[in-house]
Design a protein around this motif. Structure first.
Motif: not given
Length: 293
Positions: A211-212, A215-216, A218-219, A283, A285
């Motif tokens: 996973l990016h 994203r990790r 963010l979660r 974030l 990218d």
């Protein structure tokens, strides 16, 4: 076909079938396993390492078990069925003889070279017992690493066994079999090094790494938005998960619009500002490149 008798084959398939309901084991390097008898030497993380290892191995494994546990009334019938080999640490010769006989008969024998369960989740100091078996049997040694089990209810994470809830169900684990080593090359230093390398290979196989990074993050930040995450050592100010996420998202939008480059250099002291900047770049990218402040 596993086992030498119908009863043993039935036990093997029933036990493995039940275990597969609880565990999803990914095996790596099965092609490294020799066809005849040999010695397996894995790291030791949980009380159920033997079950995990057996699920990953295509052939039955004969485990060397401390005699104290072997003689427990609850465990002994199962260990007898599995043809485990009890070992008395004060008198190991009988266990070495029995292990040698099993290996010479073409069986896989496994001994945990650390001699005890890990209390930290990392590989501990290896003991000489496996060397004695390997040299006495003149057999090859296969290092094997068990990964993703630290944190299981059967591990010592949190300073206790059993008294914690499972993190996942079914529980996923990775087992990596290394290259076989001749008995004379399977020194403590060499096996320790090979186990560490296998551990690194297992870590690269972990699904969360696919996973990016953003994203990790963010979660994780969404789970506890009001919890304090950062305390700035320069002025003592605090930053909660929610505030960090909000500020970083706002900055990331600006970075995405104004900077087409893939890499963005960050020149900031170790502070909450540096945390925000690094997360914002991720974030957006893009790749943060930290420069010495």
């Amino acid at each position: 076909m596993p086992g030498d008798s119908a009863i043993e084959r039935a036990f093997y398939f029933i036990a493995c079938g039940i275990a597969r309901l609880v565990y999803r084991v990914k095996a790596i390097g099965v092609e490294n396993l020799p066809s005849g008898g040999f010695l397996l030497v894995p790291n030791h993380i949980t009380w159920v390492d033997a079950i995990i290892l057996q699920l990953a191995c295509p052939r039955p494994v004969r485990f060397v078990i401390d005699e104290e546990f072997y003689r427990k009334p609850v465990l002994k019938p199962v260990l007898l069925m599995a043809r485990a080999i009890p070992i008395d640490r004060r008198k190991p010769r009988e266990a070495i003889r029995r292990a040698t006989e099993q290996i010479e008969a073409g069986e896989i024998v496994c001994i945990f070279p650390e001699g005890q369960l890990s209390r930290t989740g990392t590989l501990g100091r290896l003991q000489r017992g496996y060397e004695m078996i390997a040299r006495h049997a003149g057999c090859t040694v296969v290092p094997v690493f068990l990964d993703q089990l630290w944190g299981s209810i059967f591990s010592f994470r949190g300073g206790k066994f059993f008294r914690k809830w499972p993190k996942h169900f079914p529980y996923r684990a990775t087992v990596a079999f290394g290259n076989s080593l001749p008995a004379e090359e399977a020194t403590i230093a060499r096996v320790h090094e090979d186990l560490l390398k296998l551990g690194a290979d297992c870590f690269e196989q972990r699904p969360e790494l696919r996973l990016h990074l953003a994203r990790r993050a963010l979660r994780g930040l969404k789970r506890s938005p009001f919890s304090t995450l950062v305390i700035d050592g320069m002025d003592g100010s605090k930053l909660s998960c929610g505030k960090l996420l909000g500020v970083s998202i706002a900055l990331s939008r600006s970075l995405r619009d104004k900077f087409p480059e893939k890499r963005i250099a960050i020149v900031l002291p170790a502070s909450k500002g540096a945390v925000v900047a690094n997360l914002a770049v991720a974030l957006a990218d893009k790749i943060p490149a930290g420069l010495n402040f």
